[in-house]
Design a protein around this motif. Structure first.
Motif, PDB file in Angstrom:
ATOM      1  N   GLY A 812       0.804  -1.205   0.000  1.00  0.00           N
ATOM      2  CA  GLY A 812       0.000   0.000   0.000  1.00  0.00           C
ATOM      3  C   GLY A 812       0.844   1.264   0.000  1.00  0.00           C
ATOM      4  N   ALA A 813       0.300   2.307  -0.634  1.00  0.00           N
ATOM      5  CA  ALA A 813       1.012   3.580  -0.739  1.00  0.00           C
ATOM      6  C   ALA A 813       1.161   4.249   0.626  1.00  0.00           C
ATOM      7  CB  ALA A 813       0.270   4.498  -1.707  1.00  0.00           C
ATOM      8  N   GLY A 854       1.959   1.411  -9.739  1.00  0.00           N
ATOM      9  CA  GLY A 854       2.416   1.852  -8.421  1.00  0.00           C
ATOM     10  C   GLY A 854       2.155   3.323  -8.193  1.00  0.00           C
ATOM     11  N   VAL A 855       2.476   4.152  -9.194  1.00  0.00           N
ATOM     12  CA  VAL A 855       2.268   5.600  -9.052  1.00  0.00           C
ATOM     13  C   VAL A 855       0.775   5.930  -9.046  1.00  0.00           C
ATOM     14  CG1 VAL A 855       2.687   7.846 -10.154  1.00  0.00           C
ATOM     15  CG2 VAL A 855       4.514   6.158 -10.039  1.00  0.00           C
ATOM     16  N   THR A 856      -0.018   5.165  -9.781  1.00  0.00           N
ATOM     17  CA  THR A 856      -1.484   5.361  -9.725  1.00  0.00           C
ATOM     18  C   THR A 856      -1.979   5.216  -8.291  1.00  0.00           C
ATOM     19  OG1 THR A 856      -1.825   4.612 -11.992  1.00  0.00           O
ATOM     20  CG2 THR A 856      -3.697   4.422 -10.493  1.00  0.00           C
ATOM     21  N   CYS A 860      -3.824   7.963  -5.779  1.00  0.00           N
ATOM     22  CA  CYS A 860      -5.256   7.841  -5.475  1.00  0.00           C
ATOM     23  C   CYS A 860      -5.584   7.212  -4.118  1.00  0.00           C
ATOM     24  CB  CYS A 860      -5.948   7.016  -6.562  1.00  0.00           C
ATOM     25  SG  CYS A 860      -5.829   7.750  -8.200  1.00  0.00           S
ATOM     26  N   ASP A 861      -4.609   6.620  -3.431  1.00  0.00           N
ATOM     27  CA  ASP A 861      -4.932   5.870  -2.216  1.00  0.00           C
ATOM     28  C   ASP A 861      -4.591   6.565  -0.899  1.00  0.00           C
ATOM     29  OD1 ASP A 861      -5.756   4.001  -3.998  1.00  0.00           O
ATOM     30  OD2 ASP A 861      -4.190   2.535  -3.578  1.00  0.00           O
ATOM     31  N   PRO A 862      -3.354   7.026  -0.699  1.00  0.00           N
ATOM     32  CA  PRO A 862      -2.951   7.442   0.658  1.00  0.00           C
ATOM     33  C   PRO A 862      -3.539   8.793   1.055  1.00  0.00           C
ATOM     34  CG  PRO A 862      -1.138   7.786  -0.870  1.00  0.00           C
ATOM     35  CD  PRO A 862      -2.226   7.141  -1.666  1.00  0.00           C
TER      36      PRO A 862
END
Length: 994
Positions: A812-813, A854-856, A860-862
């Motif tokens: 996870g980011a 990974g960069v996506t 969008c996540d953290p």
């Protein structure tokens, strides 16, 4: 150490003992010298011993050799910061540089040569910045020659100057290099020209003194070499101003003769060596400075081809003839010089009197064919004959064909026709004429060729297929394998060169003929037959370039016979390590595909026997390489068809591989490691435990000594990754701290192999559960950032980006941000701004999909990125960087599962057909096995077919959770082009941003 008689006596005693026939005494003396070399004045003591004429000559010689080797070992690593620990102190270095030139000029020739070598080492390191007096000291030695001792001094300085300036011939142009050359030209060139003038004025006075004449011409010989050195990069103003002077003297020397300076039967004399260097120098001018040389071109051309007509076929003239013809080739290939070859009978005279005599084989060539087949093959088929008369004549001939092709071919066609008839009338007596015909046809026909493909473009005036059918194939079909072996070798070589110009029927018809000649009594013929078979199997089908012209079905009828004959050669006493034969075994095994399976057992038995034999003395690198490639081909083909045979290979190979490890056969260990990695990767993933042999091997490959050898590391890293993939939760987990220690060692200590450390780390992240690694996260990140701080490289940055993306995908980011910021507060922003934004689009094509995904998720996540501390500064720049990555890559485009499967199959076939270079990229350290290459794996192949759609879906989820916020940000902050890209991705994913 003081410079006194007592220390000189002690040092002389040790040097005397290094010459002792008693091994123990010799070793002890060398050990003592090694211990005392760090003392101040050690080098000065050695030079003092060299200088004293009262010292016995063997001690002086031992002293100067010891000094030279001492300088070679230690001078290159010296700099101001290391002077306190390096064996040569700054004081000693300065003392050496102050006295060594003068000492060299006063020393006997055998001492002088060693000191000159030492000066060269010092000069390459210190000149010009740290040895500003070198040129001044050299120039002082240039004085009007009057005694033989002065010539010894001058020659020593000239040879040293040439050794320093020679690199100007090949070193890449740069401002730094030209500043150095400019300094040399200012300080050295005027005195050098005056010396050359004085030598030219002096030698006519000494023609009756043979020794003095040889000394003078020795000096002239090196002068002309230096002339080339100083003119190699650009035409200096000094030499342009003095061009008439040099060219006039060069013409004088070209026409000069002296009975006591001539060549003997075997070795070139000093006068012919001088003429050779003149030809080389004027060829440089004709090639690079043609406008300035144009006034002199005609007279040099006449003088040089007149010289060529006077030289006989003695080997002593080979270098002169070759260099002279290369000069004429340069003129013939230039539009503003070529006119001198037309008009009257000039072209005919050159072709008949200069080129043709040098195209015939000589007695020495025939002797080499019979007595030294390896050397003959190296020169003939590997094209290492660049210095030979025949190759130079061929190059001259092809240069003439640039502007006079029809005339030249018409002229030589008559000779070819006559020689063909003479050969047919009496082949035994006139075989050499057939040889010359074949050579001539290849030379005249070839207008383009590569080592990999042979001749690719031919003259419109010659039909290669017709000549092959009429003059070559009938020779190959001769039932007598052993008659006229050199002609048989020529015909096979012809086939090798023109194979891509023949139709499929001709190739298939030629294959069994080549196979017959594997049974020849002659090693060259055997070798060329094997090479021909291997090259024929690489020819592509004219209608389908993805497949070869000779198919598996074409091969099967001949396969057993060819294998039998190839292995008969490989088990003979004379040519058992023939690399061409082993390469033919490899290529045949590859080309048969699954058709090789019926021969598998017999092939492996024979290959294992050869491997055992070669491992006792692995002195043929290319042969060894093809041996392991062949084993790999058999494993790969067999395992693809039937996974059950994997165990059989392991049972056959482990017993022969084990001694290679235990005896540490350095040349073979990297190959064995690659094959073991390939075998382990071939095991199915699942609950089936690996054979016990792999558990035992795992303990061995973790030994630090294995990783000390650079050549082992790529293969060790791959094997370790295979263990992580296939036995991560069992064998690897038991030694996880050791494995992580290897990662740390590679990343922290090696710029060359740091990427292998990251490959191991990425494999751990992919295949191990988080619970096993999370306690090591902090240490891993500290290792990475410590190395980044100490030694940042482009490669390192790419490795870090890829690792971070694997980390994001797996953990996870949010976890990545936490780990980075734990090192230093708000450090994540620095990582994005200094690593990701400038370097993301530069990652390799195979890694772009991973990085995009990974960069996506970083985007969008953290929470820190979408609503926290990093949102304002990073969100838009990261999105822009991601869009640039998408549009720079072909790898991220949409492809269906069926298309991907087809592409993978085509790539696999392409790899099997790929032709290894004639000389593989071998180093004693590591050579990659082409047929064992690890395929690129897409960990998202099924879950995320298209990374662009994945970005669109993630942005859809993000904008749905934050209506208007991110959409308005994109509309206001992105360019029209970037917005259109996002719209395109959304359309592909069938989503709409809110």
């Amino acid at each position: 150490m003081e410079i006194n008689d007592q220390n000189l006596e002690a040092l002389a005693t040790y040097l005397r003992k290094t010459l002792s026939p008693n091994g123990d005494e010799r070793v002890e003396a060398e050990k003592t010298l090694k211990q005392i070399e760090r003392n101040e004045n050690y080098s000065s003591l050695l030079l003092t011993l060299c200088e004293r004429s009262t010292i016995p000559d063997e001690i002086r010689r031992a002293s100067v050799i010891t000094f030279k080797n001492f300088v070679k070992r230690n001078w290159p690593s010296l700099d101001a910061s290391s002077s306190t620990t390096n064996p040569i102190s700054i004081r000693d270095r300065n003392h050496i540089k102050e006295h060594i030139i003068d000492l060299m000029t006063r020393s006997p020739e055998h001492i002088q040569q060693q000191l000159s070598d030492a000066i060269t080492v010092i000069g390459k390191c210190d000149f010009p910045d740290q040895w500003s007096t070198l040129l001044d000291t050299m120039v002082r030695q240039f004085q009007q020659p009057s005694t033989r001792n002065s010539f010894q001094s001058i020659n020593g300085v000239l040879k040293t100057a040439h050794s320093l300036f020679e690199r100007y011939r090949y070193e890449q142009k740069s401002d730094e290099l030209w500043l150095e050359i400019k300094l040399v030209l200012e300080k050295f060139a005027p005195a050098f020209t005056e010396l050359f003038k004085s030598l030219m004025a002096y030698y006519p006075q000494k023609e009756s003194d043979t020794i003095e004449m040889k000394n003078i011409f020795d000096s002239l010989y090196v002068c002309i070499k230096i002339f080339y050195d100083l003119n190699a990069q650009e035409l200096p103003e000094h030499f342009e101003d003095n061009l008439t002077l040099y060219m006039t003297h060069f013409m004088t020397l070209l026409s000069y003769d002296h009975p006591n300076l001539r060549s003997d039967r075997h070795d070139p004399g000093i006068l012919d060596r001088v003429k050779t260097e003149i030809c080389r120098a004027v060829a440089l001018y004709a090639d690079n400075y043609s406008d300035e040389f144009k006034p002199f071109a005609q007279q040099f051309a006449l003088a040089i081809w007149s010289l060529l007509t006077r030289l006989n076929l003695s080997p002593c003239f080979d270098d002169l003839v070759g260099t002279a013809m290369r000069f004429l080739s340069t003129l013939a290939a230039r539009s503003h010089h070529c006119s001198m070859f037309e008009g009257g009978d000039t072209l005919k005279t050159v072709c008949e009197q200069v080129i043709l005599p040098n195209l015939f084989l000589r007695e020495s060539d025939v002797e080499e064919f019979e007595d030294n087949p390896e050397e003959y093959i190296r020169k003939d088929i590997e094209k290492s004959d660049s210095a030979t008369r025949r190759r130079a004549a061929c190059d001259f001939l092809q240069a003439l064909c640039i502007f006079f092709e029809s005339q030249v071919i018409a002229l030589y066609s008559q000779y070819i026709e006559v020689m063909q008839k003479e050969y047919l009338q009496n082949p035994t007596q006139n075989w050499s004429k057939k040889d010359t015909c074949i050579f001539l046809v290849l030379a005249l026909a070839s207008k383009g060729e590569t080592q990999k493909l042979g001749i690719t473009k031919t003259s419109s005036f010659i039909s290669i297929p017709a000549f092959y059918s009429n003059s070559i194939l009938p020779e190959l079909q001769n039932p007598d394998l052993n008659s006229l072996p050199l002609i048989k070798a020529d015909c096979l070589k012809f086939l090798i060169y023109v194979r891509n110009l023949l139709d499929r029927d001709s190739l298939i018809k030629s294959l069994p003929e080549c196979a017959r000649y594997l049974s020849s009594n002659n090693i060259v013929v055997q070798t060329y037959a094997a090479h021909a078979i291997e090259r024929l199997l690489l020819v592509r089908h004219p209608a389908d370039q993805k497949h070869t012209a000779i198919t598996k079905n074409d091969l099967i009828p001949y396969a057993q016979s060819i294998y039998d004959k190839l292995f008969q050669i490989l088990t003979s006493d004379k040519s058992y390590e023939n690399e061409y034969v082993m390469r033919a075994v490899m290529r045949l095994s590859s080309s048969l595909h699954e058709g090789v399976l019926p021969y598998l057992n017999q092939l492996m038995d024979k290959l294992v026997l050869i491997l055992r034999r070669s491992s006792r003395n692995p002195n043929k690198p290319n042969f060894n390489h093809y041996l392991f490639e062949t084993i790999t081909v058999l494993i790969r083909t067999s395992v693809t068809q039937n996974l059950v045979v994997l165990n059989q290979f392991e049972q056959i190979l482990f017993p022969v591989f084990t001694p290679i490890f235990t005896e540490d056969i350095a040349e073979f260990v990297p190959y064995v490691l690659q094959i073991l990695g390939f075998l382990l990767e071939s095991h199915p993933s699942g609950s089936t435990p690996l054979p016990e042999a792999y558990r035992i091997l795992f303990q061995s490959i973790l030994t630090p000594a294995f990783w000390d050898r650079s050549g082992n590391i790529p293969a060790l890293s791959r094997l370790l990754q295979a263990y992580v993939e296939k036995a991560g939760d069992t064998i690897v987990l038991e030694k996880l701290t050791v494995v992580l220690g290897i990662f740390q060692r590679l990343v922290s200590q090696s710029k060359v192999h740091d990427h292998e450390g990251f490959a191991i780390l990425n494999s751990l992240v992919i295949h191990l559960s988080r619970i096993h690694l999370e306690n090591y996260f902090k240490d891993i990140f500290i290792v990475i950032f410590t190395r980044l701080t100490k030694a940042k490289t482009q490669k390192l940055i790419k490795c870090i980006i890829i690792f971070f993306c694997y980390f994001v995908v797996k953990y996870g980011a949010q976890e990545l941000i936490i780990q980075v910021d734990n090192i230093q507060a708000n450090m994540f922003q620095m990582v994005i701004e200094r690593l990701f934004l400038p370097e993301l689009s530069k990652v390799d094509e195979n890694d772009k999909k991973l990085c995009a995904i990974g960069v996506t998720h970083l985007l969008c996540d953290p929470i820190p990125m979408i609503s926290g501390v990093y949102f304002a500064h990073l969100w838009l720049p990261v999105l822009q960087s991601l869009l640039q990555l998408f549009e720079s890559s072909n790898e991220l485009q949409t492809m269906s599962a069926a298309e991907k499967k087809k592409q993978a199959q085509e790539e696999a076939e392409e790899e099997l057909f790929v032709g290894l270079d004639d000389t593989p990229d071998y180093t004693p350290a590591f050579s990659c096995l082409a047929f064992a290459k690890k395929p690129h794996t897409d960990i998202f192949s099924t879950s995320i077919p298209d990374a662009r759609c994945h970005l669109a879906k993630c942005l859809h989820t993000l904008t749905a959770a934050h209506p208007n916020q991110f959409l308005s940000l994109m509309k206001s902050g992105l360019s029209t082009e970037h917005l259109s890209h996002i719209q395109k991705y959304c359309a592909l994913a069938n989503v709409t941003l809110i």
